[in-house]
Design an enzyme around this catalytic site. Structure first.
Site, PDB file in Angstrom:
ATOM      1  N   GLY A 274      44.866  40.523  46.518  1.00 10.73           N
ATOM      2  CA  GLY A 274      44.804  39.435  45.563  1.00 10.73           C
ATOM      3  C   GLY A 274      44.975  40.013  44.158  1.00 10.73           C
ATOM      4  N   ARG A 275      43.973  40.804  43.775  1.00 11.04           N
ATOM      5  CA  ARG A 275      43.945  41.376  42.431  1.00 11.04           C
ATOM      6  C   ARG A 275      45.214  42.148  42.091  1.00 11.04           C
ATOM      7  NH1 ARG A 275      38.919  42.227  40.413  1.00 11.04           N
ATOM      8  NH2 ARG A 275      38.181  42.434  42.544  1.00 11.04           N
ATOM      9  N   TYR A 314      29.805  40.244  36.064  1.00 13.08           N
ATOM     10  CA  TYR A 314      29.767  41.665  36.437  1.00 13.08           C
ATOM     11  C   TYR A 314      29.691  42.595  35.230  1.00 13.08           C
ATOM     12  CZ  TYR A 314      32.345  39.638  40.472  1.00 13.08           C
ATOM     13  OH  TYR A 314      32.783  38.878  41.523  1.00 13.08           O
ATOM     14  N   CYS A 341      25.525  27.785  26.410  1.00  9.57           N
ATOM     15  CA  CYS A 341      24.150  28.088  26.029  1.00  9.57           C
ATOM     16  C   CYS A 341      23.598  29.118  27.004  1.00  9.57           C
ATOM     17  CB  CYS A 341      23.310  26.812  26.055  1.00  9.57           C
ATOM     18  SG  CYS A 341      24.000  25.567  24.976  1.00  9.57           S
TER      19      CYS A 341
HETATM   20  C1  LIG Z   1      38.705  38.845  48.304  1.00  8.75           C
HETATM   21  C2  LIG Z   1      39.409  39.244  49.545  1.00  8.75           C
HETATM   22  C3  LIG Z   1      40.685  39.813  49.501  1.00  8.75           C
HETATM   23  C4  LIG Z   1      41.392  40.145  48.207  1.00  8.75           C
HETATM   24  O1  LIG Z   1      40.702  41.090  47.485  1.00  8.75           O
HETATM   25  P1  LIG Z   1      41.335  41.733  46.154  1.00  8.75           P
HETATM   26  O2  LIG Z   1      40.246  42.591  45.628  1.00  8.75           O
HETATM   27  O3  LIG Z   1      41.671  40.604  45.263  1.00  8.75           O
HETATM   28  O4  LIG Z   1      42.530  42.490  46.583  1.00  8.75           O
HETATM   29  C5  LIG Z   1      41.310  40.073  50.695  1.00  8.75           C
HETATM   30  N1  LIG Z   1      40.726  39.807  51.882  1.00  8.75           N
HETATM   31  C6  LIG Z   1      39.494  39.271  51.962  1.00  8.75           C
HETATM   32  C7  LIG Z   1      38.930  38.987  53.293  1.00  8.75           C
HETATM   33  C8  LIG Z   1      38.794  38.989  50.804  1.00  8.75           C
HETATM   34  O5  LIG Z   1      37.562  38.469  50.890  1.00  8.75           O
END
Ligand SMILES: *Cc1c(COP(=O)(O)O)cnc(C)c1O
Length: 416
Positions: A274-275, A314, A341
């Site tokens: 994702g990231r 975080y 707030c």
């Molecule tokens: C959050 C998640 C991802 C993606 O994680 P990234 O850190 O954004 O790469 C992939 N698989 C599962 C099961 C997740 O919970």
């Protein structure tokens, strides 16, 4: 090293004339180039596929861009499955890597014929009862203990709620085989936001060796191994970004060392990033509306933690560029705050920045993943729009901002 926004001041001035701040801006060109590099890095593996983790950036336009680049989706909730379906992802295009899964979500996943990734051995009977056992299934592994690379502890799988122990996963494959499953995969996510080219290769070695052991003990031959998420990005400007081509080659080497000699040279590699796929290609764009001089120097902006939660949640660092002052000396120290707030509603604390004036536009970097999506409505704040900067330099609104009507929608007829 410095972080440079993917838009110039002139470009962004035009965009902020058209769309009121705050908003998240995404860079289509950057997203596509990175997705192509990702594919190239694993082109040695004929079955390779990236399943984009929808939770990072759940936007249909973004999902369709990634679909055009060959990606599937990784979902872990009902609405993520529904969004994937609405965007034209079906069957093997969808990985369902959930945990603590409600029955209705398994039902939806089966309806879409998604690849179900079981988080626990007890979910075999739960799934059987709720929706039936499919022909193809994946199991999530958690080896426990600490996850280290060259004696550096990267994360603590033993403390994580996810996945099955080794004896459990071996039993799970045996059980699933008895229940008629014909095709098997394995998945593990052992460290988050790693900024090292060694994470995937180290993880792959553990999973590949486990796959060989599973084959020896159960006769089950895995057809795919899902390295999941965790390849990160450098949020601070001093760190080197990961090189996905080096990472792909590292996994290739371990594959040839462990899987090929065991007669498993046809195992497909999947990822669920994702990231890494999106974070650098998103900016939170916000304008300065106040400055305040008390015990500290404060800059108040029109965005707040509801638009980007990571700093508040975080203490995460997000780099900030003051547009038009890129080359000015960073000789002022500020806390950059939102209007909640909540004293942790700060995008930066004691940050050295150029002198800021009311009306300046700030770019908050690396918000393309786990940015908008972690947004919330505390203090009745509304979520922003999302804007796509297209490859030809034009822009497109890909989500409108929430209005007070959206906020009150769940109360109409219930007290309002
Ligand atoms: C959050 C998640 C991802 C993606 O994680 P990234 O850190 O954004 O790469 C992939 N698989 C599962 C099961 C997740 O919970």
């Amino acid at each position: 090293m410095n972080k440079v926004p993917f838009v110039t001041k002139e470009q962004l001035d035009k965009i902020t004339e058209q769309y009121p701040t705050p908003f998240h801006l995404y860079d289509e060109k950057g997203i596509r180039e990175n997705a192509r590099k990702m594919k190239q890095a694993f082109s040695w593996n004929p079955g390779f596929r990236e399943y984009f983790a929808v939770k990072a950036t759940p936007n249909p336009t973004i999902l369709k861009i990634l679909q055009e680049e060959g990606c599937g989706t990784d979902c872990s909730s009902l609405t993520e499955l529904m969004m994937s379906d609405m965007c034209g992802f079906h069957g093997d295009d969808i990985m369902f890597s959930s945990n603590d899964t409600p029955a209705e979500e398994f039902v939806k996943a089966r309806e879409l014929d998604a690849i179900i990734n079981l988080d626990d051995i007890t979910h075999i009977d739960f799934l059987k009862e709720a929706a039936g056992i499919p022909k193809k299934i994946c199991c999530r592994f958690n080896p426990g203990g600490k996850f280290s690379i060259a004696n550096t502890i990267m994360d603590n799988p033993g403390d994580a709620k996810y996945g099955m122990t080794k004896p459990q996963i071996i039993e799970a494959y045996q059980r699933l085989k008895e229940l008629g499953v014909e095709e098997f995969g394995m998945h593990a996510f052992l460290a988050s936001n790693t900024v090292t080219n060694d994470y995937y290769p180290t993880l792959a070695k553990i999973l590949f060796e486990t796959a060989v052991e599973i084959q020896e003990k159960t006769g089950v031959k895995l057809s795919f191994i899902n390295l999941s998420g965790g390849v990160g990005i450098p949020y601070t400007p001093d760190k080197e970004p990961n090189d996905i081509l080096v990472i792909g080659e590292g996994v290739h080497r371990v594959y040839d060392e462990v899987l090929v000699p065991a007669g498993m040279g046809d195992v497909k590699i999947f990822t669920e990033l994702g990231r890494f796929m999106l974070a650098p290609y998103g900016h939170l764009v916000t304008k300065v509306i106040h400055e305040k001089h008390t015990y500290k120097e404060y800059i108040g902006v029109d965005a707040c933690a509801c638009n980007l939660m990571r700093p508040a949640m975080y203490g995460a660092y997000h780099h900030i560029t003051v547009m038009g002052k890129e080359t000015a000396p960073a000789d002022h120290m500020y806390d950059v705050t939102g209007s909640l707030c909540e004293n942790n509603d700060k995008f930066a604390i004691d940050r050295e920045l150029p002198e800021i004036a009311i009306g300046d536009t700030l770019v908050i970097h690396d918000t393309g993943a786990h940015g908008f999506s972690m947004g919330y409505n505390y203090n009745g704040k509304l979520r922003s729009a999302e804007i796509l900067l297209k490859e030809d330099g034009s822009t497109q609104m890909i989500r409108r901002a929430e209005t007070p009507d959206d906020y009150f929608a769940t109360l109409r007829g219930y007290g309002l």
